[in-house]
Design a protein around this motif. Structure first.
Motif, PDB file in Angstrom:
ATOM      1  N   LEU A 166       0.868  -1.407   0.092  1.00  0.00           N
ATOM      2  CA  LEU A 166      -0.134  -0.008   0.046  1.00  0.00           C
ATOM      3  C   LEU A 166       0.724   1.315  -0.067  1.00  0.00           C
ATOM      4  N   LYS A 167       2.012   1.123   0.431  1.00  0.00           N
ATOM      5  CA  LYS A 167       2.996   2.496   0.719  1.00  0.00           C
ATOM      6  C   LYS A 167       3.515   2.567  -0.623  1.00  0.00           C
ATOM      7  N   ILE A 168       3.842   1.600  -1.570  1.00  0.00           N
ATOM      8  CA  ILE A 168       4.091   1.747  -2.850  1.00  0.00           C
ATOM      9  C   ILE A 168       3.149   2.141  -3.913  1.00  0.00           C
ATOM     10  N   MET A 169       1.664   1.847  -3.503  1.00  0.00           N
ATOM     11  CA  MET A 169       0.624   2.051  -4.236  1.00  0.00           C
ATOM     12  C   MET A 169       0.389   3.655  -4.059  1.00  0.00           C
TER      13      MET A 169
ATOM     14  N   LEU B 149      13.489   6.303  -5.531  1.00  0.00           N
ATOM     15  CA  LEU B 149      14.047   7.387  -4.909  1.00  0.00           C
ATOM     16  C   LEU B 149      12.999   7.858  -4.078  1.00  0.00           C
ATOM     17  N   ILE B 150      11.865   7.687  -4.122  1.00  0.00           N
ATOM     18  CA  ILE B 150      10.554   8.372  -2.961  1.00  0.00           C
ATOM     19  C   ILE B 150      10.478   7.558  -1.906  1.00  0.00           C
ATOM     20  N   ALA B 151      10.560   6.147  -2.218  1.00  0.00           N
ATOM     21  CA  ALA B 151      10.382   5.292  -1.227  1.00  0.00           C
ATOM     22  C   ALA B 151      11.746   5.506  -0.336  1.00  0.00           C
ATOM     23  N   ALA B 152      12.905   5.602  -0.791  1.00  0.00           N
ATOM     24  CA  ALA B 152      14.145   5.674  -0.006  1.00  0.00           C
ATOM     25  C   ALA B 152      14.130   7.089   0.948  1.00  0.00           C
TER      26      ALA B 152
ATOM     27  N   ASN C 265      16.464  -2.388  -3.711  1.00  0.00           N
ATOM     28  CA  ASN C 265      16.060  -3.848  -3.842  1.00  0.00           C
ATOM     29  C   ASN C 265      14.689  -3.889  -3.445  1.00  0.00           C
ATOM     30  N   THR C 266      14.635  -3.631  -2.231  1.00  0.00           N
ATOM     31  CA  THR C 266      13.157  -3.549  -1.579  1.00  0.00           C
ATOM     32  C   THR C 266      11.851  -3.120  -2.380  1.00  0.00           C
TER      33      THR C 266
END
Length: 146
Positions: A41-44, A60-63, A71-72
């Motif tokens: 859901l965080k990626i969505m 980049l945003i997730a990092a 990789n995650t």
């Protein structure tokens, strides 16, 4: 009861469920369930906010916002593609959602009400208004029901 699809099977008591309508041989619609976990859901959320978005931009945003390494993030993107929650197009690995955010919210709300309030919207609402809310907030929420 376990719901079977061509790619995976899901138990109806899953934590995260998204309901998606798909066409079945142009005859009608079937209700297909997709299990989405909090990490997915965080990626969505990133995809919904930025789509169409490059997978590299998602990493980049997730990092930056979550602290994940690339990789995650790519592993979770791959899982979302396998679940038909997002679509990958070329060139450059562009991601687009296949499920609507509003559909996810509705499914999450239904799942919560089913799990915690035995499916009773009345019990959910009663619990919600028992908290300290102002009269103004109460009437605004009440007006939404009508």
């Amino acid at each position: 009861m376990i719901i079977m699809t061509d790619k995976y099977s899901l138990h109806p008591q899953t934590i995260r469920v998204v309901y998606k309508y798909t066409t079945l041989m142009s005859v009608g619609f079937i209700l297909e369930t997709i299990k989405l976990f909090n990490s997915e859901l965080k990626i969505m959320d990133i995809v919904w906010d930025k789509e169409p978005v490059l997978a590299k931009e998602i990493t980049l945003i997730a990092a930056e916002t979550i602290g994940w390494n690339k990789n995650t993030t790519y592993t979770i993107i791959k899982k979302l593609i396998e679940k038909n929650a997002i679509e990958r197009t070329e060139p450059n690995f562009i991601c687009t959602s296949l499920v609507k955010k509003e559909d996810v919210r509705k499914a999450e709300t239904k799942s919560l009400i089913d799990k915690l309030y035995n499916g009773s919207k009345k019990a959910f609402f009663a619990s919600f208004i028992e908290n300290d809310i102002s009269d103004d907030e109460f009437y605004r929420h009440f007006a939404l029901l009508h």
